[in-house]
Enzyme design. Sequence first.
Site, PDB file in Angstrom:
ATOM      1  N   ASP A  29       0.793  -1.234   0.000  1.00  0.00           N
ATOM      2  CA  ASP A  29       0.000   0.000   0.000  1.00  0.00           C
ATOM      3  C   ASP A  29       0.833   1.296   0.000  1.00  0.00           C
ATOM      4  O   ASP A  29       1.500   1.596   0.990  1.00  0.00           O
ATOM      5  CB  ASP A  29      -0.918   0.059   1.230  1.00  0.00           C
ATOM      6  CG  ASP A  29      -1.792  -1.184   1.394  1.00  0.00           C
ATOM      7  OD1 ASP A  29      -1.377  -2.273   0.959  1.00  0.00           O
ATOM      8  OD2 ASP A  29      -2.885  -1.057   1.971  1.00  0.00           O
ATOM      9  N   ASN A  58      -4.160   3.767  -0.874  1.00  0.00           N
ATOM     10  CA  ASN A  58      -4.000   4.916   0.031  1.00  0.00           C
ATOM     11  C   ASN A  58      -3.167   6.025  -0.601  1.00  0.00           C
ATOM     12  O   ASN A  58      -2.615   6.870   0.102  1.00  0.00           O
ATOM     13  CB  ASN A  58      -3.324   4.491   1.339  1.00  0.00           C
ATOM     14  CG  ASN A  58      -4.019   3.325   1.996  1.00  0.00           C
ATOM     15  OD1 ASN A  58      -3.560   2.191   1.893  1.00  0.00           O
ATOM     16  ND2 ASN A  58      -5.133   3.579   2.632  1.00  0.00           N
ATOM     17  N   ASN A  97     -10.322  -1.553   0.380  1.00  0.00           N
ATOM     18  CA  ASN A  97     -11.554  -1.033   0.981  1.00  0.00           C
ATOM     19  C   ASN A  97     -11.770   0.459   0.734  1.00  0.00           C
ATOM     20  O   ASN A  97     -12.886   0.939   0.832  1.00  0.00           O
ATOM     21  CB  ASN A  97     -11.575  -1.326   2.486  1.00  0.00           C
ATOM     22  CG  ASN A  97     -10.309  -0.899   3.200  1.00  0.00           C
ATOM     23  OD1 ASN A  97      -9.208  -1.236   2.773  1.00  0.00           O
ATOM     24  ND2 ASN A  97     -10.451  -0.163   4.273  1.00  0.00           N
ATOM     25  N   HIS A  98     -10.714   1.210   0.398  1.00  0.00           N
ATOM     26  CA  HIS A  98     -10.874   2.659   0.173  1.00  0.00           C
ATOM     27  C   HIS A  98     -11.050   3.005  -1.312  1.00  0.00           C
ATOM     28  O   HIS A  98     -10.931   4.169  -1.691  1.00  0.00           O
ATOM     29  CB  HIS A  98      -9.672   3.416   0.735  1.00  0.00           C
ATOM     30  CG  HIS A  98      -9.549   3.309   2.220  1.00  0.00           C
ATOM     31  ND1 HIS A  98     -10.584   3.628   3.069  1.00  0.00           N
ATOM     32  CD2 HIS A  98      -8.524   2.906   3.013  1.00  0.00           C
ATOM     33  CE1 HIS A  98     -10.191   3.439   4.331  1.00  0.00           C
ATOM     34  NE2 HIS A  98      -8.956   2.987   4.318  1.00  0.00           N
TER      35      HIS A  98
HETATM   36 FE   LIG Z   1      -7.112  -1.103   3.187  1.00  0.00          FE
HETATM   37 FE   LIG Z   2      -4.038   0.405   2.944  1.00  0.00          FE
END
Ligand SMILES: [Fe+2]
Ligand SMILES: [Fe+2]
Length: 258
Positions: free
Chosen positions: A9, A41, A68-69
Site C-alpha cells: 500500500d 491509500n 476497501n478505500h
Molecule cells: Fe485497506
Molecule cells: Fe491500505
Amino acid sequence: MTAILFVGDVVGSAGRRTIRTMLGELREELRADFVVVNGENAAGGIGITPKHADELFKAGADVVTLGNHTYRHREVWPYLEEERRIIRPANFLATQPGRGTAIVEHDGVRLGVVNLAGNLYMNQAAPALLAIDDALREVGSVDHVLVDMHAEATSEKVALGWYLDGRVTAVVGTHTHVPTADARVLPGGTAYITDVGMTGARGGVIGVRREQSIAVMRTHMPQRYDPAEDDPWINAVLIRCAPGGGAEAIEQILRPAP
Ligand SMILES: [Fe+2]
Ligand SMILES: [Fe+2]
C-alpha cells in the site's frame, strides 16, 4: 526466469515520493519483469485519484490494485471503468465500478492479477474464498497469476494461501500496512506472505501522523488524520517464478527511501 515485484500500500505523498524515487532503480536492480503496486491509500492516505494512479503507472507500475478505500474519491469511478490496468476487489458487487482482474504481458509472458478483499471486519459482497474461483476463471489460461488479498484478518489470508496453493504463482496480503515475517513458498509451489506492509512514512501509525492517532486513542474523540511524512520506506516482495508456473522464491524488500 520471470520475476514479479509487488509493492505494499502506497500511502500519501511520502509513499508516492518513495515510489517516484525508488521504483525505477529497484525494478532494474531486481530485474523485475512485472511490477504490481497496491495504491489504495495513494491520495492523501485514503483512496486514489486518476492523477495519482497515472503517477504510479508513470513510475513503473504495470498494474495497480486497490482495497476497501477504492471509491473514496468520486473522480476515480469512471477511471476504473476505462483503465484496464487498475483493479478493485473482485468480490465487490457487480454494480460497483471497475473490474477485479487484469492481464499484462511482458516478453511473451502473461501475468494475471486478481484483487480480493477480506470479509472479516471488511463486509465485502461475497466471500473472498468463493469469489476467487470465478475470478481465476475470468483470468483464464496465463503463465502466472498473482492474487492481492486486501484483508484485516491474518486467518483469512492464511486460509486463502492454502486454498490457492498449487493453483496460482503468488498470494500476497495487503491492508494492515505492517509487513509480516512469514514469506515462503508453500508446498504446492505458491509464494505466500500474510502482509507485504506499506510504502509510506514509518514514523507514523500505519501511515497517519502519530500524534493524531495517539490523541484519538487517548481521548476517544474525533480528530483529523493527516498522512505522516517521517521516515518513508518501501515495503515490497520479489517473487521469482518457476518456469512451468508457480514460484521458486519470495523475498521481502524493505528499504528506507534515500
Ligand atoms: Fe485497506
Ligand atoms: Fe491500505
